[in-house]
Design an enzyme around this catalytic site. Structure first.
Site: not given
Ligand code: NAP
Length: 275
Positions: A50, A232
């Protein structure tokens, strides 16, 4: 309010909700991590890939919360796979984070075509013994990868962090984790904020409890014993995502949310884009 935690197979506790930090870069990561910890989060997810570990570490320090009250996860990707390579990897992570240890170190992707995850894991076992990490786990491993790993090595992974949301529920993976005492951590638990959150079923349940659809999705994870790590960068949503411990879902509601599964295949190694 006390945050529930889940006991890992080595006896450590992992707070049952964590903050995802991809794709935040250092400056944003600093602000978001500090805000999250002040709001009550105690579990932060980052990765070497990251490129934000300096910001995460600075956010932790600026929060004023003692390091031992926090649970920090990081991950090592392909360049650190293979015998002994992870030693340089964890040293670099700790240098960037400016920490003496992390609570959980993960193999980010199995990369089975390279056939190095077993030797990588054996190096992880030596890293635990060195005290630089308190637990070790994996990410994006299938049951077949986990069977192979467990047959060849001594320490059972504490967690498997996988893509999981109401649209991609991964029942086989979750059942494998329960059977083998490997905690399942859900990445992209909100489906990356896409149209999942306007689903009608979630909307009805959200209205009943006076919550948002995102809070319902995260509570569904808690009811299933999963550990979601939503990201978020918006202070209001960041706090909302954490406010899921003052209500519970009925069994029928849990089943209705699980039934939103589309059967879409989760991402696999060949799709890796930098998460
Ligand atoms: N191990 C792996 O291979 C892997 C892969 C992908 C991700 N990850 C980890 O998992 C974490 C989470 O996954 P992700 O970031 O891909 O997806 P997520 O947490 O499912 O979604 C994040 C998105 O949703 C929005 N969001 C957050 N809270 C919200 C709410 N209450 N209502 C509406 N929209 C909302 C955020 O926008 P805003 O920021 O504008 O709120 C952002 O665009 C990552 O940050 C990372 O640490 C790990």
């Amino acid at each position: 309010m006390a945050i529930p935690s889940v006991t890992l197979n080595n006896g450590l506790q992992i707070p049952q909700i964590g903050l995802g930090t991809w794709p935040l870069k250092d400056d944003d990561a600093l602000m978001v991590v500090e805000t999250a910890i002040r709001a009550g989060y105690r579990h932060i997810d980052t990765a070497f890939r990251y490129g934000n570990q300096r910001g995460v570490g600075n956010g932790v320090r600026q929060s004023g919360i003692a390091r031992d009250a926090l649970f920090i996860t990081t991950k090592l990707d392909g360049e650190f796979q293979g015998a002994n390579r992870a030693i340089a990897g964890i040293d670099e992570c700790l240098r960037q984070l400016q920490m003496d240890y992390v609570d959980l170190l993960l193999i980010h992707w199995p990369l089975p075509q390279r056939n190095e995850y077993v030797s990588t894991w054996k190096t992880f076992e030596t890293i635990v013994a060195s005290g630089k990490v308190r637990s070790i786990g994996v990410s994006n491993f299938t049951p077949a990868h986990l069977d192979h790993l467990q047959a060849e090595t001594s320490i059972r992974p504490a967690t498997n962090q996988i893509q999981l949301s109401p649209r991609i529920t991964r029942p086989d993976q979750v059942a494998y984790g329960k059977k083998h005492n490997i905690v399942t951590v859900s990445w992209s638990p909100l489906g990356q904020g896409n149209d999942l959150l306007s689903d009608a079923t979630l909307g009805v349940i959200a209205q009943k409890y006076g919550k948002t659809p995102a809070q319902i999705v995260l509570r569904w994870n808690i009811e299933l014993g999963l550990v979601p790590i939503p990201k978020s960068a918006n202070p209001t949503r960041l706090v909302q995502n954490f406010e899921i411990f003052d209500f519970g879902l009925t069994l029928a509601e849990i089943a209705a949310i699980s039934a939103l599964d589309t059967g879409v295949e989760p991402r696999v190694d060949s799709d890796v884009e930098g998460h």
